[in-house]
Design a protein around this motif. Structure first.
Motif, short mmCIF file in Angstrom:
data_model
loop_
_atom_site.label_atom_id
_atom_site.label_comp_id
_atom_site.label_asym_id
_atom_site.label_seq_id
_atom_site.Cartn_x
_atom_site.Cartn_y
_atom_site.Cartn_z
N CYS A 64 -2.85 -4.71 15.46
CA CYS A 64 -2.88 -3.25 15.38
C CYS A 64 -3.36 -2.77 14.01
N ALA A 65 -3.51 -1.45 13.89
CA ALA A 65 -4.09 -0.85 12.69
C ALA A 65 -3.03 -0.26 11.77
N TRP A 66 -1.77 -0.67 11.90
CA TRP A 66 -0.74 -0.13 11.03
C TRP A 66 -1.01 -0.57 9.59
N PRO A 67 -0.84 0.33 8.62
CA PRO A 67 -1.19 0.01 7.23
C PRO A 67 -0.14 -0.84 6.53
N GLU A 68 -0.54 -1.38 5.38
CA GLU A 68 0.37 -2.12 4.51
C GLU A 68 0.67 -1.25 3.28
N GLY A 69 1.86 -1.42 2.76
CA GLY A 69 2.21 -0.72 1.53
C GLY A 69 1.64 -1.43 0.32
N GLU A 70 1.84 -0.83 -0.84
CA GLU A 70 1.35 -1.44 -2.07
C GLU A 70 2.05 -2.77 -2.33
N LYS A 71 3.37 -2.80 -2.06
CA LYS A 71 4.14 -4.03 -2.24
C LYS A 71 4.21 -4.76 -0.90
N ARG A 72 3.78 -6.02 -0.86
CA ARG A 72 3.73 -6.78 0.38
C ARG A 72 4.87 -7.80 0.45
N HIS A 73 5.41 -8.00 1.63
CA HIS A 73 6.33 -9.10 1.86
C HIS A 73 5.54 -10.41 1.90
N VAL A 74 6.23 -11.51 1.66
CA VAL A 74 5.59 -12.82 1.81
C VAL A 74 5.11 -13.00 3.24
N ALA A 75 5.95 -12.55 4.18
CA ALA A 75 5.57 -12.59 5.60
C ALA A 75 5.25 -11.16 6.03
N GLU A 76 4.02 -10.72 5.80
CA GLU A 76 3.61 -9.33 6.07
C GLU A 76 2.98 -9.26 7.47
N PHE A 77 3.77 -9.66 8.46
CA PHE A 77 3.27 -9.62 9.83
C PHE A 77 4.45 -9.45 10.77
N CYS A 78 4.16 -9.04 11.98
CA CYS A 78 5.19 -8.89 13.00
C CYS A 78 5.01 -9.98 14.06
N GLU A 79 5.90 -10.00 15.02
CA GLU A 79 5.81 -10.99 16.08
C GLU A 79 4.47 -10.91 16.82
N ASN A 80 4.07 -9.72 17.20
CA ASN A 80 2.83 -9.61 17.98
C ASN A 80 1.60 -9.82 17.12
N SER A 214 0.04 9.37 5.00
CA SER A 214 0.06 8.03 4.43
C SER A 214 1.39 7.37 4.75
N LEU A 215 1.50 6.11 4.43
CA LEU A 215 2.77 5.40 4.62
C LEU A 215 3.87 6.05 3.77
N GLU A 216 3.50 6.49 2.57
CA GLU A 216 4.49 7.13 1.69
C GLU A 216 4.98 8.45 2.30
N ASP A 217 4.10 9.15 3.02
CA ASP A 217 4.53 10.39 3.67
C ASP A 217 5.64 10.12 4.69
N LEU A 218 5.51 9.04 5.44
CA LEU A 218 6.56 8.70 6.41
C LEU A 218 7.89 8.48 5.70
N HIS A 219 7.85 7.85 4.55
CA HIS A 219 9.08 7.57 3.81
C HIS A 219 9.71 8.85 3.26
N GLN A 220 8.91 9.92 3.12
CA GLN A 220 9.40 11.17 2.53
C GLN A 220 9.73 12.24 3.57
N ALA A 221 9.47 11.97 4.85
CA ALA A 221 9.63 13.00 5.87
C ALA A 221 11.09 13.35 6.10
N ASP A 222 11.33 14.62 6.51
CA ASP A 222 12.65 15.03 6.98
C ASP A 222 12.83 14.73 8.46
N LEU A 223 11.73 14.85 9.22
CA LEU A 223 11.77 14.64 10.66
C LEU A 223 10.50 13.91 11.08
N ILE A 224 10.68 12.85 11.86
CA ILE A 224 9.56 12.14 12.45
C ILE A 224 9.72 12.20 13.96
#
Length: 759
Positions: A64-80, A214-224
């Protein structure tokens, strides 16, 4: 050690049903990931590959086209995502010997699952006219055949050039360049079948057909608000962003006909707390009737207008157009009609309105549940109306978020893969390359199928994807494809489209995201654009599956040289040798890509400009953000019928079938199931475990039937049903499409259920 592919198709006639789950990810996701990776790649190769997924010095996930943040996990992937990588990096191989052992008739009898499990295609193959199987062919001969067929056309518009969302920016730019130098705008793509409705609505209302957050906007939202989307299966890494938003105080409202485990509770496998307990994500679940979203958002807009101080009057006055006409339509919204359209209660909608009114920063996310209806464009316009009323465009933590399904589907459109290009894009292309591109509009996916059916298109070229498996009205589409003189598929693995051919057919094997790409100038990178407009590099780290593979840019460049000949002034050979030369040209043609090579060399890449988000500037026809006032529509279903939505299982990515389970919904060992509310099933006399044929009903009177589906009593919205595609694509009429966007209406198919003898 990796395991061998299945020798025969597994029996899918008796799926096992368990209770649906109420949490996503966690330990089961880790276990399933490791099992699939081991089967396809072996453990050592799995570790070497998966640790490079979505890393700044690695390759972009082909999922999928979901973005990555500036800081990445060692395992930056999901099951699918891991499944997608494992299927591409598999050690299984499809050689010319395979094709010698499996004639076309055999391939056509196989399931998509079996075809995909056979492995990577190692050499180009040709199905000659009258032959019963593919045989190995040289690259030179393959390009000569393409040139022969294209040059024999009566018009360039008899050719179709399809693009899937996996295609890199560089390859997409070259493909549209070749098609237009050849003389056609026939550039259908997978966007035509998914977010075309989003692009149509957003371009008209905001001036940019992409998301504004942006990804940061999601982190700052009051309602999604998550509407018509199942992130737990289709965009699992989105769950981490929702978790972070919840930790920051956000509320989440989910609007969907089905309860989805990923939106109920997320067990983040990256943290001990997540693994043990997880976090509840949804604060309000609106189990809406299929197709009732426009009515819901229209009534929410009425309630906002009726609340003193709820409208951001300064924003509306300064930045919008059409407010008076919209207000009249919204104030006329009727409660009884809305309750009938949505299947919701008054308390449900009043609770949703309170959440909207309590939020200063609102984001609305959506996917195919909103985009694949007749009235999808009007629905998304109504979503925009709500955000405009509240001033939630161009504000941190607020905006529109259409979540794209394939890793570079948005980037391909940015690169010019579009049958209706803008005058500005064509002017820039002409200035840069010195030829006059065609100005008349080309054909989208649905119109391409009609052209093949009617004999008006004769050559079909696909850059990736599974066109036959992804498109509607399967019998019509397959018959249309068989009328072509030549079908060409640039592919990594087998799928249904390779078994449904024109008179002649070519399969051209290509490098994948995981493969190293080395050309004459050295090792290459390609680039992609994620769902939020971030452009970054992708670098494969594995030796290619075969020495006979060519990259996508190389295939387009060599095809162009064979077809256009020395008369073309375009430096195709240089483009193949060094992809940086392609990016130099992109930088002078596509706005936002200035100094492309230097900017993409930075770790993490760069963000494309977005005028509504960045400046509250709206490049629409009015110069402002446009309120709209379309009549409210929703599907009306005759008595004794249900409204069917097609959807993915959890072991599936688009038309790629990884396995036969859908564990979140409690389905194991089969895909031919139909999810029906127990009360609807009782009224229809269908016991859980009964078998039924699904028969769609549409105004053309044609019977379209999908036979032998096991009935599963399931907590769907009343009057609604759900079943997996591509098995149910046969039920979707070719001409049943969304107004304006022409996207197939795959999420609102009227069906009757007839008792089936299957068992």
């Amino acid at each position: 050690m990796a395991s061998k592919p299945p020798a025969g198709d597994p029996v899918q006639d008796a799926p096992q049903i368990e209770a649906p789950q109420h949490a996503a990810a966690g330990l089961p996701a880790i276990g399933h990931t490791l099992r699939i990776a081991q089967q396809q790649m072996g453990m050592a190769r799995s570790a070497r590959t998966l640790l490079k997924v979505n890393q700044k010095d690695g390759f972009d996930c082909p999922g999928c086209a979901w973005p990555e943040g500036e800081k990445r996990h060692v395992a930056e992937f999901c099951e699918n995502g891991a499944k997608a990588v494992a299927e591409e990096a598999t050690l299984r191989r499809v050689t010319p010997d395979f094709f010698a052992a499996h004639p076309l008739s055999d391939l056509a009898s196989r399931s998509g699952y079996w075809l995909g499990q056979q492995g990577r295609i190692t050499e180009p193959v040709l199905l000659e006219a009258g032959a019963d199987r593919y045989e190995a062919v040289t690259w030179e001969r393959a390009f000569a055949i393409i040139a022969e067929e294209l040059r024999a056309l009566g018009s360039p518009d008899e050719a179709l050039f399809y693009t899937s969302g996996r295609t890199s920016n560089e390859a997409a730019f070259l493909l549209q360049l070749f098609a237009r130098e050849f003389g056609t705008n026939n550039l259908p793509d997978c966007s035509n079948m998914c977010h075309e409705s989003s692009g149509s609505a957003l371009t008209e209302t905001l001036g940019v057909g992409k998301g504004s957050v942006s990804l940061e906007d999601l982190h700052q939202a009051d309602l999604i608000i998550v509407a018509g989307q199942n992130p737990g299966t289709n965009h699992p890494r989105m769950l981490s962003a929702l978790e972070k938003a919840k930790q920051s105080g956000a509320k989440i409202m989910s609007v969907n006909p089905l309860p989805e485990a990923g939106l109920e509770r997320f067990k983040n496998p990256q943290t001990p707390q997540g693994m043990l307990k997880g976090v509840s994500l949804t604060d309000l679940f609106l189990q809406i009737r299929i197709g009732g979203d426009q009515a819901l958002f229209r009534l929410l807009n009425k309630l906002v207008l009726e609340t003193r101080g709820a409208v951001d009057e300064d924003f509306v006055r300064e930045h919008t157009h059409g407010f008076e006409e919209f207000t009249a339509a919204a104030r006329a919204a009727d409660w009884d009609e809305t309750l009938a359209a949505t299947g919701l209660t008054r308390a449900d909608i009043e609770g949703a309105a309170r959440m909207v009114l309590d939020s200063k920063r609102t984001i609305v996310c959506w996917a195919m549940g909103l985009t694949q209806h007749k009235h999808s464009v009007a629905t998304i316009r109504e979503v925009v109306n709500l955000l405009l009323l509240r001033g939630s465009i161009g504000r941190p933590g607020a905006g529109v978020c259409p979540v794209r399904g394939h890793s570079n589907v948005q980037g391909d459109r940015t690169m010019g893969i579009f049958e209706r290009p803008s005058t500005g894009f064509l002017d820039a292309l002409e200035k840069e390359f010195g030829f006059a591109p065609p100005r008349h509009h080309g054909l989208d996916v649905v119109r391409s199928i009609r052209a093949l059916r009617d004999g008006d298109a004769k050559v079909f070229f696909a850059m990736g994807g599974n066109f036959v498996g992804a498109t509607p009205d399967t019998e019509v589409t397959e018959a249309a494809m068989r009328r072509a003189r030549l079908t060409v598929h640039v592919s990594t693995k087998l799928n249904r489209s390779h078994a449904v051919t024109g008179t002649r057919a070519l399969i051209l094997p290509t490098l994948g995201r995981t493969d190293k790409d080395v050309q004459k100038s050295g090792r290459q990178i390609v680039t992609v654009e994620d769902s939020m407009g971030m452009v970054h590099a992708s670098r494969g780290n594995l030796a290619p599956a075969s020495a006979h593979l060519l990259s996508e840019p190389a295939i387009v460049a060599r095809m162009a040289r064979a077809v256009l000949g020395p008369e073309s002034a375009t430096p195709w050979e240089e483009f193949e040798k060094d992809y940086a030369t392609i990016r130099d040209r992109i930088s002078r043609v596509v706005p936002g890509f200035e100094d492309f090579n230097n900017r993409v060399a930075r770790p993490g890449g760069f963000t494309l400009p977005h005028a509504p988000r960045d400046e509250r500037r709206f490049p629409t026809a009015t110069g402002k953000a446009n309120f709209t006032a379309a009549p409210v529509e929703y599907p009306e279903v005759p008595e004794g019928r249900l409204l069917l939505q097609t959807l993915r299982s959890h072991d599936q990515y688009n038309t790629t079938i990884y396995g036969l389970d859908d564990r979140y919904r409690g389905v194991r060992g089969g895909r031919r199931v139909v999810l029906v509310h127990p009360d609807d099933a009782a009224e229809l006399g269908l016991a859980d475990g009964a078998y039924t044929d699904l028969v769609s009903e549409w105004k053309d009177g044609v019977e379209r039937r999908a036979a032998g589906f096991r009935v599963v009593h399931y907590p769907t919205a009343r009057g609604c049903a759900a079943a997996y595609y591509p098995e149910t694509n046969v039920l979707v009429p070719l001409d049943a499409t969304a107004d304006t966007s022409n996207t197939p209406a795959s999420k609102s198919v009227v069906v009757r259920l007839e008792q089936s003898p299957s068992a």
